[in-house]
Motif scaffolding. Structure first.
Motif, short mmCIF file in Angstrom:
data_model
loop_
_atom_site.label_atom_id
_atom_site.label_comp_id
_atom_site.label_asym_id
_atom_site.label_seq_id
_atom_site.Cartn_x
_atom_site.Cartn_y
_atom_site.Cartn_z
N GLY A 108 1.04 -6.45 -7.63
CA GLY A 108 1.98 -5.54 -7.00
C GLY A 108 1.59 -4.09 -7.22
N LEU A 109 1.20 -3.75 -8.45
CA LEU A 109 0.75 -2.38 -8.73
C LEU A 109 -0.50 -2.04 -7.93
CD1 LEU A 109 1.33 -2.20 -12.59
CD2 LEU A 109 2.63 -1.04 -10.79
N LYS A 110 -1.43 -2.99 -7.84
CA LYS A 110 -2.65 -2.76 -7.05
C LYS A 110 -2.29 -2.57 -5.57
CE LYS A 110 -6.52 -3.32 -9.23
NZ LYS A 110 -7.44 -2.22 -9.44
N ALA A 111 -1.34 -3.35 -5.06
CA ALA A 111 -0.95 -3.25 -3.66
C ALA A 111 -0.33 -1.89 -3.37
CB ALA A 111 0.02 -4.37 -3.30
N PHE A 112 0.46 -1.37 -4.30
CA PHE A 112 1.04 -0.04 -4.11
C PHE A 112 -0.05 1.03 -3.97
CE2 PHE A 112 5.26 -1.35 -6.06
CZ PHE A 112 5.95 -1.18 -4.87
N LYS A 113 -1.20 0.79 -4.60
CA LYS A 113 -2.32 1.73 -4.52
C LYS A 113 -3.24 1.40 -3.35
CE LYS A 113 -2.40 2.41 -9.50
NZ LYS A 113 -3.19 2.20 -10.72
N ASN A 114 -2.84 0.43 -2.50
CA ASN A 114 -3.61 -0.01 -1.34
C ASN A 114 -4.94 -0.64 -1.76
OD1 ASN A 114 -3.62 -0.47 1.40
ND2 ASN A 114 -4.67 1.44 1.89
#
Length: 143
Positions: A108-114
């Motif tokens: 989820g954190l990685k996804a927020f950073k695209n």
């Protein structure tokens, strides 16, 4: 940043999908992932929805298998009183849930950073399902 049909950035939607899995809210997560897979055209976002569902399902299957093993052991436990998965089963179930929390939170954190984490098995399954979908669309268009 690409936006979804709802006007929200794709990376925010992907992060929300993973954090829904993190909280264990499976119904809302699966409904949201279903929406993304059916209605959104962004391939990266669709891949993230697929990864969220696959990761959550893998952990859920692991916990279910442990539960079935414990239930299977419960039958002979009537005759052999010391036989139990007990604390080992609880430790394994907690370990699987901890892995789910870490995986969903980190992804989820990685996804927020695209960004994304490559998981070969899930990526291959998504690629094959996506290519089959494109072939079916091509066949339907030719008719």
């Amino acid at each position: 940043m690409q936006k979804t049909k709802l006007g929200i950035n794709a990376n925010i939607v992907a992060g929300i999908l993973f954090f829904l899995g993190f909280t264990g809210n499976s119904l809302v997560m699966f409904l949201a992932c279903g929406y993304v897979l059916l209605c959104e055209k962004n391939d990266w976002l669709r891949k993230m929805a697929f990864k969220a569902m696959a990761g959550y399902l893998a952990c859920s299957v692991g916990v279910s298998i442990l539960s079935m093993v414990d239930t299977a052991i419960a039958i002979p436990r009537v005759f052999i009183h010391n036989l139990s998965l007990g604390s080992v089963g609880n430790i394994l179930t907690n370990a699987i849930n901890l892995i789910r929390y870490i995986m969903m939170g980190f992804m989820g954190l990685k996804a927020f950073k695209n960004q994304e984490i490559n998981i070969a098995t899930i990526d291959d399954a998504f690629s094959s399902s996506e290519s089959e979908e494109k072939q079916e669309t091509k066949v339907n268009l030719e008719k």
